[in-house]
Design a protein around this motif. Structure first.
Motif, mmCIF file in Angstrom:
data_model
loop_
_atom_site.group_PDB
_atom_site.id
_atom_site.type_symbol
_atom_site.label_atom_id
_atom_site.label_comp_id
_atom_site.label_asym_id
_atom_site.label_seq_id
_atom_site.Cartn_x
_atom_site.Cartn_y
_atom_site.Cartn_z
ATOM 1 N N THR A 48 -5.334 -128.566 -8.938
ATOM 2 C CA THR A 48 -6.566 -129.319 -8.708
ATOM 3 C C THR A 48 -6.358 -130.763 -9.121
ATOM 4 O O THR A 48 -5.856 -131.039 -10.200
ATOM 5 N N MET A 69 -6.623 -131.020 1.989
ATOM 6 C CA MET A 69 -6.760 -129.610 1.610
ATOM 7 C C MET A 69 -6.569 -128.696 2.816
ATOM 8 O O MET A 69 -6.056 -127.581 2.665
ATOM 9 N N THR A 76 -6.558 -128.177 -4.515
ATOM 10 C CA THR A 76 -7.988 -128.474 -4.469
ATOM 11 C C THR A 76 -8.187 -129.908 -4.941
ATOM 12 O O THR A 76 -7.663 -130.292 -5.990
#
Length: 137
Positions: A48, A69, A76
């Motif tokens: 992330t 993405m 993410t």
């Protein structure tokens, strides 16, 4: 016809967004592990990346994040606005990976980042476009 062309140019110029760029950091400290920090803030899960900053750039940053993405299902990207200063402060505090800003970082902000072993790198991604459209009447 000239008026339509001028209006079209104006719309394109406005859509160019007033952006200086995305600022990311290079750091000599390892990435934080997921969990809760001493100040109560949470850190993102592996894979992330967090982006915060300019409200002027947030829609563009979200579009880029979504496209990235789509091509990289294991990553993410979390995007939020809040203003250029907020994004830059979060970058300095280590709570985001990228700050999007519609202004250049101030010398003081760069010094604060460097004091924390963060080396901000600015990349211009767009320029302001201003158009004046006048009704001939």
């Amino acid at each position: 016809m000239k008026m339509r062309k001028a209006l079209a140019i104006g719309v394109v110029a406005v859509l160019a967004v007033g952006a200086i760029g995305l600022t990311g950091c290079g750091s000599s400290t390892p990435a934080a592990k997921p969990g809760t920090a001493a100040d109560g803030s949470t850190t993102p899960a592996p894979g992330t990346l967090t982006i915060a900053g300019s409200d002027t750039m947030v829609n563009m940053a979200e579009a880029w994040a979504n496209a990235y993405m789509d091509a990289n299902k294991d990553v993410t990207l979390a995007v939020k606005g809040g203003g250029s200063g907020t994004g830059i402060a979060a970058l300095i505090n280590g709570t985001v990976d990228f700050a999007d800003s519609s202004r250049e970082m101030k010398a003081e902000e760069i010094a604060q980042a460097q004091a924390k072993s963060i080396n901000p790198v600015a990349t211009k991604v767009a320029r302001d476009g201003v158009a004046i459209v006048v009704n001939p009447a």
